[in-house]
Design a protein around this motif. Sequence first.
Motif, PDB file in Angstrom:
ATOM      1  N   GLU A  92       0.861  -1.191   0.000  1.00  0.00           N
ATOM      2  CA  GLU A  92       0.000   0.000   0.000  1.00  0.00           C
ATOM      3  C   GLU A  92       0.897   1.241   0.000  1.00  0.00           C
ATOM      4  O   GLU A  92       1.702   1.414   0.925  1.00  0.00           O
ATOM      5  N   PRO A  93       0.823   2.076  -1.039  1.00  0.00           N
ATOM      6  CA  PRO A  93       1.623   3.312  -1.029  1.00  0.00           C
ATOM      7  C   PRO A  93       1.189   4.213   0.130  1.00  0.00           C
ATOM      8  O   PRO A  93      -0.009   4.423   0.337  1.00  0.00           O
ATOM      9  N   MET A  94       2.148   4.741   0.853  1.00  0.00           N
ATOM     10  CA  MET A  94       1.842   5.577   2.021  1.00  0.00           C
ATOM     11  C   MET A  94       1.794   7.061   1.676  1.00  0.00           C
ATOM     12  O   MET A  94       1.596   7.900   2.562  1.00  0.00           O
ATOM     13  N   GLY A  95       2.001   7.393   0.432  1.00  0.00           N
ATOM     14  CA  GLY A  95       1.973   8.784  -0.007  1.00  0.00           C
ATOM     15  C   GLY A  95       1.733   8.855  -1.503  1.00  0.00           C
ATOM     16  O   GLY A  95       1.293   7.880  -2.129  1.00  0.00           O
ATOM     17  N   GLU A  96       2.029  10.006  -2.077  1.00  0.00           N
ATOM     18  CA  GLU A  96       1.821  10.195  -3.512  1.00  0.00           C
ATOM     19  C   GLU A  96       2.788   9.327  -4.318  1.00  0.00           C
ATOM     20  O   GLU A  96       3.887   8.995  -3.857  1.00  0.00           O
ATOM     21  N   PHE A  97       2.362   8.969  -5.526  1.00  0.00           N
ATOM     22  CA  PHE A  97       3.232   8.215  -6.427  1.00  0.00           C
ATOM     23  C   PHE A  97       3.010   8.704  -7.849  1.00  0.00           C
ATOM     24  O   PHE A  97       2.049   9.423  -8.135  1.00  0.00           O
ATOM     25  N   GLU A  98       3.942   8.324  -8.739  1.00  0.00           N
ATOM     26  CA  GLU A  98       3.906   8.782 -10.128  1.00  0.00           C
ATOM     27  C   GLU A  98       4.204   7.623 -11.063  1.00  0.00           C
ATOM     28  O   GLU A  98       4.722   6.577 -10.637  1.00  0.00           O
ATOM     29  N   ASN A  99       3.868   7.806 -12.345  1.00  0.00           N
ATOM     30  CA  ASN A  99       4.264   6.823 -13.358  1.00  0.00           C
ATOM     31  C   ASN A  99       5.783   6.700 -13.378  1.00  0.00           C
ATOM     32  O   ASN A  99       6.500   7.693 -13.252  1.00  0.00           O
ATOM     33  N   ASP A 100       6.277   5.489 -13.527  1.00  0.00           N
ATOM     34  CA  ASP A 100       7.711   5.262 -13.642  1.00  0.00           C
ATOM     35  C   ASP A 100       8.188   5.812 -14.987  1.00  0.00           C
ATOM     36  O   ASP A 100       7.854   5.265 -16.039  1.00  0.00           O
ATOM     37  N   PRO A 101       8.981   6.889 -14.991  1.00  0.00           N
ATOM     38  CA  PRO A 101       9.400   7.501 -16.263  1.00  0.00           C
ATOM     39  C   PRO A 101      10.382   6.640 -17.053  1.00  0.00           C
ATOM     40  O   PRO A 101      10.653   6.923 -18.217  1.00  0.00           O
ATOM     41  N   ASN A 102      10.898   5.572 -16.432  1.00  0.00           N
ATOM     42  CA  ASN A 102      11.831   4.699 -17.137  1.00  0.00           C
ATOM     43  C   ASN A 102      11.117   3.772 -18.126  1.00  0.00           C
ATOM     44  O   ASN A 102      11.763   3.191 -18.999  1.00  0.00           O
ATOM     45  N   VAL A 103       9.797   3.633 -17.966  1.00  0.00           N
ATOM     46  CA  VAL A 103       9.043   2.793 -18.905  1.00  0.00           C
ATOM     47  C   VAL A 103       7.931   3.565 -19.612  1.00  0.00           C
ATOM     48  O   VAL A 103       7.521   3.197 -20.720  1.00  0.00           O
ATOM     49  N   THR A 104       7.432   4.629 -19.000  1.00  0.00           N
ATOM     50  CA  THR A 104       6.298   5.360 -19.574  1.00  0.00           C
ATOM     51  C   THR A 104       6.686   6.025 -20.891  1.00  0.00           C
ATOM     52  O   THR A 104       7.639   6.806 -20.948  1.00  0.00           O
ATOM     53  N   ASP A 105       5.945   5.700 -21.947  1.00  0.00           N
ATOM     54  CA  ASP A 105       6.150   6.255 -23.289  1.00  0.00           C
ATOM     55  C   ASP A 105       7.504   5.898 -23.902  1.00  0.00           C
ATOM     56  O   ASP A 105       7.916   6.504 -24.882  1.00  0.00           O
ATOM     57  N   LYS A 106       8.186   4.909 -23.340  1.00  0.00           N
ATOM     58  CA  LYS A 106       9.490   4.545 -23.899  1.00  0.00           C
ATOM     59  C   LYS A 106       9.354   3.636 -25.129  1.00  0.00           C
ATOM     60  O   LYS A 106      10.016   3.837 -26.136  1.00  0.00           O
ATOM     61  N   LYS A 107       8.491   2.626 -25.040  1.00  0.00           N
ATOM     62  CA  LYS A 107       8.275   1.722 -26.161  1.00  0.00           C
ATOM     63  C   LYS A 107       6.809   1.678 -26.552  1.00  0.00           C
ATOM     64  O   LYS A 107       6.481   1.576 -27.729  1.00  0.00           O
ATOM     65  N   PHE A 108       5.951   1.735 -25.558  1.00  0.00           N
ATOM     66  CA  PHE A 108       4.514   1.687 -25.800  1.00  0.00           C
ATOM     67  C   PHE A 108       3.883   2.970 -25.264  1.00  0.00           C
ATOM     68  O   PHE A 108       4.447   3.617 -24.379  1.00  0.00           O
ATOM     69  N   PRO A 109       2.727   3.350 -25.798  1.00  0.00           N
ATOM     70  CA  PRO A 109       2.114   4.613 -25.345  1.00  0.00           C
ATOM     71  C   PRO A 109       1.674   4.542 -23.890  1.00  0.00           C
ATOM     72  O   PRO A 109       1.076   3.556 -23.456  1.00  0.00           O
ATOM     73  N   GLY A 110       1.984   5.577 -23.137  1.00  0.00           N
ATOM     74  CA  GLY A 110       1.572   5.616 -21.744  1.00  0.00           C
ATOM     75  C   GLY A 110       2.353   4.652 -20.873  1.00  0.00           C
ATOM     76  O   GLY A 110       3.522   4.349 -21.127  1.00  0.00           O
ATOM     77  N   ASN A 111       1.693   4.143 -19.863  1.00  0.00           N
ATOM     78  CA  ASN A 111       2.310   3.266 -18.868  1.00  0.00           C
ATOM     79  C   ASN A 111       1.538   1.953 -18.824  1.00  0.00           C
ATOM     80  O   ASN A 111       0.844   1.653 -17.854  1.00  0.00           O
ATOM     81  N   LEU A 112       1.638   1.174 -19.918  1.00  0.00           N
ATOM     82  CA  LEU A 112       0.836  -0.043 -20.040  1.00  0.00           C
ATOM     83  C   LEU A 112       1.213  -1.100 -19.016  1.00  0.00           C
ATOM     84  O   LEU A 112       0.396  -1.955 -18.673  1.00  0.00           O
ATOM     85  N   THR A 113       2.448  -1.068 -18.523  1.00  0.00           N
ATOM     86  CA  THR A 113       2.859  -2.043 -17.520  1.00  0.00           C
ATOM     87  C   THR A 113       2.403  -1.644 -16.119  1.00  0.00           C
ATOM     88  O   THR A 113       2.623  -2.384 -15.172  1.00  0.00           O
TER      89      THR A 113
END
Length: 249
Positions: free
Chosen positions: A186-207
């Motif tokens: 359970e995340p205890m605070g804010e979180f973000e898309n992992d920029p190491n995979v987001t939009d790198k090969k596929f659109p958005g953050n499909l993983t």
Amino acid sequence: MNIKFDPNNNVIKLCVIGMSLEDRGNVEEADKMFQQAWDEAADDYEKFIAAYHFAHRQKDITDKLKWLETSLQCARNINDENVKSAYTTLYADISGCYEELHDSDNAKKYTELSESYKGAPSDKGPFYHGTKADLKVGDLLTAGGISNYKPELQMNHIYFTANINGAGLAAALAKGEGRERVYRIEPMGEFENDPNVTDKKFPGNLTRSYRSKEPLKIIGEEAEWNKITTTEKSKWRENLAKNKGEIIN
């Protein structure tokens, strides 16, 4: 629907091969792979991915726009959390097409739509973290650990995913001699898309890969996920060793 990104899906495999061929300058063979991916796509999820990649191989801007709109329509048909992160990218790409076509009204419209989907992820989970560490319910995972992929790098974030098989892969590749474990967190605070995979090969953050500077609380442990073979693990480690890209920390 509850779709999980599957790297063993044949359409996804064809797109990955196409991207690899494109990177090596073998554009004709890459085009064949993307065409085959579209021809073999059997549902909206596969068509959404295949059309996106096929769009970016079009030389004519109107053809590119047509395929991007096809990808977007298939994504809308799915209406799943797994593809919502792609809307920002799809709308931005469509806006770019309209700019090239000197249609400023539509360019503005799709830019605004792209912006409207930006911001913190809306994913509700459940979320998982893969590791070889022996942990118990109530323990906190915190940032500051050493990267599994670059041992000289201390990580500013703690990483997790809504894809249990993705967490299982992380466990398989994690440092240590313990058994592979996948914990529900359970995340205890804010979180973000992992920029190491987001939009790198596929659109958005499909993983559905995320990171946080705040702790993750262990709330349970999973026993079942699709474990990779020893051969697959070796291939992953080999590919990671070859990867010269920088980790966005």
